[in-house]
Design a protein around this motif. Sequence first.
Motif, short mmCIF file in Angstrom:
data_model
loop_
_atom_site.label_atom_id
_atom_site.label_comp_id
_atom_site.label_asym_id
_atom_site.label_seq_id
_atom_site.Cartn_x
_atom_site.Cartn_y
_atom_site.Cartn_z
N GLN A 65 0.96 -1.36 0.10
CA GLN A 65 0.02 -0.07 0.03
C GLN A 65 0.99 1.12 0.14
N PHE A 66 0.31 2.22 -0.61
CA PHE A 66 1.49 3.50 -0.80
C PHE A 66 0.28 4.67 -0.83
N THR A 67 0.99 6.03 -0.68
CA THR A 67 0.26 7.31 -0.84
C THR A 67 1.09 8.27 -1.59
N ALA A 68 0.58 8.71 -2.55
CA ALA A 68 1.44 9.71 -3.42
C ALA A 68 0.55 10.81 -3.73
N HIS A 69 1.25 11.96 -3.50
CA HIS A 69 0.48 13.22 -3.63
C HIS A 69 1.38 14.26 -4.74
N ARG A 70 0.72 14.88 -5.31
CA ARG A 70 1.16 15.97 -6.10
C ARG A 70 2.34 15.56 -7.06
N LEU A 71 2.09 14.50 -7.87
CA LEU A 71 3.16 13.96 -8.95
C LEU A 71 2.94 14.62 -10.16
N THR A 72 3.95 14.81 -11.18
CA THR A 72 3.66 15.15 -12.36
C THR A 72 4.41 14.52 -13.15
N PHE A 73 3.76 14.06 -14.33
CA PHE A 73 4.29 13.17 -15.15
C PHE A 73 4.58 14.05 -16.74
N ASN A 74 5.74 14.29 -17.36
CA ASN A 74 5.70 14.98 -18.15
C ASN A 74 6.44 14.14 -19.49
N GLY A 75 5.65 13.55 -20.45
CA GLY A 75 6.24 13.01 -21.62
C GLY A 75 6.96 11.78 -21.34
N CYS A 76 6.38 11.02 -20.37
CA CYS A 76 6.78 9.45 -19.94
C CYS A 76 5.90 8.75 -20.92
N THR A 77 6.43 7.63 -21.54
CA THR A 77 5.79 6.64 -22.43
C THR A 77 4.51 6.25 -21.48
N THR A 78 4.98 5.68 -20.43
CA THR A 78 3.88 5.05 -19.46
C THR A 78 4.21 5.99 -18.09
N ALA A 79 3.20 6.82 -17.64
CA ALA A 79 3.34 7.48 -16.32
C ALA A 79 3.69 6.43 -15.13
N VAL A 80 2.65 5.44 -15.02
CA VAL A 80 2.75 4.47 -14.02
C VAL A 80 2.73 3.15 -14.46
N GLN A 81 3.16 2.28 -14.27
CA GLN A 81 2.92 0.77 -14.44
C GLN A 81 2.91 0.10 -13.09
N LEU A 82 1.66 -0.54 -12.56
CA LEU A 82 1.71 -0.98 -11.29
C LEU A 82 1.68 -2.61 -11.53
N ILE A 83 2.41 -3.32 -11.35
CA ILE A 83 2.68 -4.73 -11.53
C ILE A 83 1.95 -5.38 -10.45
N TRP A 84 1.82 -4.73 -9.34
CA TRP A 84 0.98 -5.49 -8.11
C TRP A 84 0.80 -4.28 -7.13
N ASP A 85 -0.20 -4.60 -6.44
CA ASP A 85 -0.22 -3.84 -4.83
C ASP A 85 -1.60 -4.10 -4.52
N TRP A 86 -1.98 -3.89 -3.09
CA TRP A 86 -3.42 -4.13 -2.67
C TRP A 86 -3.97 -3.06 -2.65
N GLY A 87 -3.40 -1.92 -2.30
CA GLY A 87 -4.01 -0.45 -2.46
C GLY A 87 -2.93 0.85 -2.35
N TRP A 88 -3.30 1.69 -3.46
CA TRP A 88 -2.76 2.77 -3.59
C TRP A 88 -3.57 4.10 -3.93
N ALA A 89 -3.00 4.95 -3.13
CA ALA A 89 -3.94 6.43 -3.24
C ALA A 89 -2.89 7.33 -3.99
N TRP A 90 -3.63 7.91 -5.05
CA TRP A 90 -3.05 8.77 -5.86
C TRP A 90 -3.77 10.23 -5.75
N LYS A 91 -3.06 11.11 -5.31
CA LYS A 91 -4.14 12.76 -5.04
C LYS A 91 -3.17 13.49 -5.82
N SER A 92 -4.09 14.51 -6.50
CA SER A 92 -3.11 15.57 -7.18
C SER A 92 -2.09 15.35 -8.05
N ILE A 93 -2.44 14.18 -9.02
CA ILE A 93 -1.54 13.90 -10.08
C ILE A 93 -1.74 14.44 -11.35
N TYR A 94 -0.85 15.00 -12.05
CA TYR A 94 -1.03 15.63 -13.52
C TYR A 94 -0.12 14.87 -14.51
#
Length: 1155
Positions: free
Chosen positions: A366-395
């Motif tokens: 499990q993880f918490t991520a706030h205020r992340l910006t992704f510019n020009g990534c082929t894939t911003a995020v690839q999650l190969i596994w988790d149980w819970g992940w909260a993403w807030k204020s993602i651009y």
Amino acid sequence: MRTSVAFSLLLFHLLSCKLFAIAIDASHSSVLEIKATAGDHADQLIHRHDHAPGDDKPPLLAIATQADVERARAIVQAAIQQVSKHNKARLDKPQRNNYKLKANIGTVQIAAAAALVAEADAYEEAENNDNNSTSKRQARLEQRNRVTKFWLGNTKHVGSWPFGNNDKSFVVFRDVTDPKYGAKGDGITDDTAAIRRAVSDGNMCGPGCYSSTTKGAIIYFPPGVYLVSGTIETYYGTQFIGDAVDRPVIKAAASFTGLGVISTDKYVENGGTGSDGNAKQWFINTANFYRQIRNFVIDITATNPNAYVCALHYQVAQATSLQFVEFRAKTGTTQQGIYAENGSGGFMSDLIFNGGNFGIYGGNQQFTAHRLTFNGCTTAVQLIWDWGWAWKSIYIKDADVGFKLLSEDGVHTTGSILVVDSVFDSVGTAILTFPAEGKKNDGTTGLTLDNVKFINTKRGVVDTAGASYLSSDLDIDTFVLGRIYVDQKKSTALHTRFPTKRDPTLVGSDNPWNLPKAPFYEKAKPQYTDIPVSQVRHVKDSCKGDGKTDDTQCIQRFLNDHASGSLIYFDAGSYMISDTVTIPNNAVIVGENWAQLVAFGERFADARHPRPMIRVGQKGQRGNVEMQDLIFTSKGPTAGVVFVEWNIKASAAGKAVKECPAGSQNDKCKAGSALMHIKPDASGYFENVWLWVADHDIDDPNWQDDNNFMEQCSIFVARGLLVESTTATWLYGTSSEHAVFYQYEFFNAKSVAASMIQTESPYFQPTPNPPAPFRDAVGTMPGDPAYKCGSGETCDSSWALRIVNSSQIMIHGAGLYSWFNTYTQDCLQTMDCQKSLIDLQGNFGNVRIHNLVTIGAVNMMESDGMTIAALDNQAVEFHPRWSHIAVFDPRQFKNPCTQEPADTNPAIPPGADYGVRTETDGLLAYLTIVNGCPYDFEFLGSHQWQMKDWDGQWVTVPAGESAQFKIEFMESSHIEDTAGEAYYQLKGRPLANPTGYGYWSSANPPVAWMHAILDIIGDRKLKYVCMPGSHDAGISKIDGNTALANWANTQTQWLDFYGQLMRGSRWFDVRPCLGNGGKHMLCHYTVTAGLAVGGNGLSVDDMINQINSFMDDHPGELIILDVNDESGFDTDNRTPSQTYNRLTAEQWRPIWHKI
């Protein structure tokens, strides 16, 4: 005994100082023992060892020949080819699948070659960019000596760790440019070895050590460009901190050979299997605590484009953070920002990912991520596994895929994600997932989108089979995919969109991205970059922090003197605290590498009288207090300590295992009453807070065995986090583990936003069952479970989460786990480690749980009499067989009388304000009971003392009806004490606790029940407030009595005043007398046939002290003392008629004075 409570891959051996010295002392023809053919590339700028005086070449290059560089390039080229294969293998077969490294390609020779090539390339680039040799040398000198303006880099540092037998030379704060370490930060000198020296200096917790709280260090980087050619390992307990004003750049050279530029866990080459069953590493990833990385630019654009290099190899658990980092990579390559194949929790925020194949690739429990910006990534995020992940204020901007929820092997191992207050801008596919079926064990990934905007995005949520679950045509208020419960009923829908209203007190004032709703409030971690070093006050200037001296009074004085206008810096140390320390309003506190505040001593020993170690503000106080990087812990038995009590309302938005081995029940191992308590009048913003009761010895006792197991222990703390706040409170990325009663409880709470909470139940339960070993402390804090275990109440293990009598509680992600049953894990196969994890009771609106994941329990929750079975919502049939609910909206109760919300202090109708009707003789009255509720008032029984015709008249009062009863007192010359009681209960379904309407109907209301509803009952006349009372309240014991008196006819209470107050009584019948040798006592005497018969109980002083103690602990309650003279005798002196004289006015005066 010390119990802690908290508010990567390296393929090469380190280049040791000794080997490095040998290399530079050797002749120019044998700087490197290279047995390879030189490549075609020749560096025209490399000179012989006798280079011109005054030349400013970096040190390795300065003593190398052109042939040396050519041979080094050949070695590096061959090494990168091999590294590329191994890096790709790491990504294809992550550590969670027990992949083991099969070849040792890490050598000192390769590391030295990579460093030399790094310097040669950087020097060549610098020379080519500036043909003026004088100016170029000056520029590099200025680069090397950039002045920091950040207070942390300029203030003095005197921190030290008293525990752990550290040498006096052990350095906590380590500037990598200190001559002791030798980093240059000039962009052309290879700083790899220098940074490694700073990290490993002083017997740090690295190889052979699984964890330690006594070896922490800050690795500080002043402004500059730090060139590296190999991985930098972060040792356990280290904080990598760059200058916050002028962020340093860590630049990976083209000769970089490794997986991560910075790594948090090192694989042991050819190490086989570690103690956790995975590939052997320095640290167990699920216990890789206490890490911090902030204020950097990590640039990997120069690395080999096909080598799968990542800027950060990140395997971490709780009490870790990653903040204020920019990752630079090239799109169209295999470069990536973060590779995180495993771990257990953490917090990241304020990150920028520019370019690369992936911004983030990997997974975590499990993880918490706030205020992340992704510019020009082929894939911003690839999650190969988790149980819970909260993403807030993602651009996410200019990406082929925003979130790719696909494992590397095709198995459905991504449990859930929640995306909140976020934007997909110019993205091909916002979210790509495996096909969802909504069937048991189908591996459907639970998904919640809350307040999401699409800009020029082609597809919303789609699966690999081409099915679309959500288009990108419209912005999203709320969308869920997965198992859905509304009003406790499971929906047949697989996914749905619906509006959700947000508590206006929980949202921020800005909406810069023009989202559908105002975003939830959040704030970045303050670093106080505008504070001059002259305003930094060091606690060790006055206090010891030596693990021995009692620093309580010293710290309190220091806080009082410096709370306003200064930054209070707790230098690294262990500050012993024997009594409550109050943090004044407006204090700003920063700990150095998690400075430790340690509770100890008798004042914290009694679980029946909980006492805070740290009290933040005073009750009802409004203002701001900011604290960061601190550990609150204890030493010795401290069963009564509440580690942190939060009162202030925001003005704006090793020995433990020896004494407490696993399975033991030693009173010395009672470490506290509660980890943290947010009081009813308080509010606050809490981010990345880890509340942990030790389940194992966190300080590795044997560094000689690099594969030893973490030794388990049994430490007992009664409660985790208790939230009673009724004003906007935020809990982002928090965790609470191993408390006896519960991990989280929201009791009479309102307006709380909690994102990705995480819990674990105690490993020792159900041996003993809760509430043991705190059975005598149940009810001493508000909201404790009743523990009426014989009546069907769940009593086998702690509750992960309780929400009781609350409203406006938003849980954005919860991972609740039960891994053990009395230290064994066979129960994971049958999912019965405990009965239930969540308890929901009588909540009053807008209580909602998104992305709930549970493991190990038979039931996910019990909600107002309904049980939600884990098996019905099981997501996968392989270990650990988690269950998942996308959204749970429980039954919301209303006023049981009106069936709708209403003002809780209604006006009294005209003409209704009249007194009780009585007959003129004064001995007769009538009582009318009006039942305005939908349930019968069922008569249970009665009791009377010297009343007339009392027992035969009482009847059940049906719903909607009333009944009148006569109250008649006996009349006799010798009767002076009469009373009667009738007992009723609500018949039928239990009434929820409608605190919002000004009364309690709970078997376990809060201790400070009046204050909890003060906003409702505060304006009422006292006659309209009904409260429990105590007859002859001072007779909880007999301390002297007449011949015919005994406990059966004289003792009226089992509890003393403090105990009665804790159980809710607020009106006390107290009867003072003189006795026991002239003492002011509380007595119970009845005059029968002219004789006073009875006894003495508690003293008046006892009463006063206990009331004052209760008011100190629970300020704001109304207590009424009905002081009367029915037993006002001088019992030290018998009259000739064998009775007692009444007290005179002079004898009463000192009693009144005391009261």
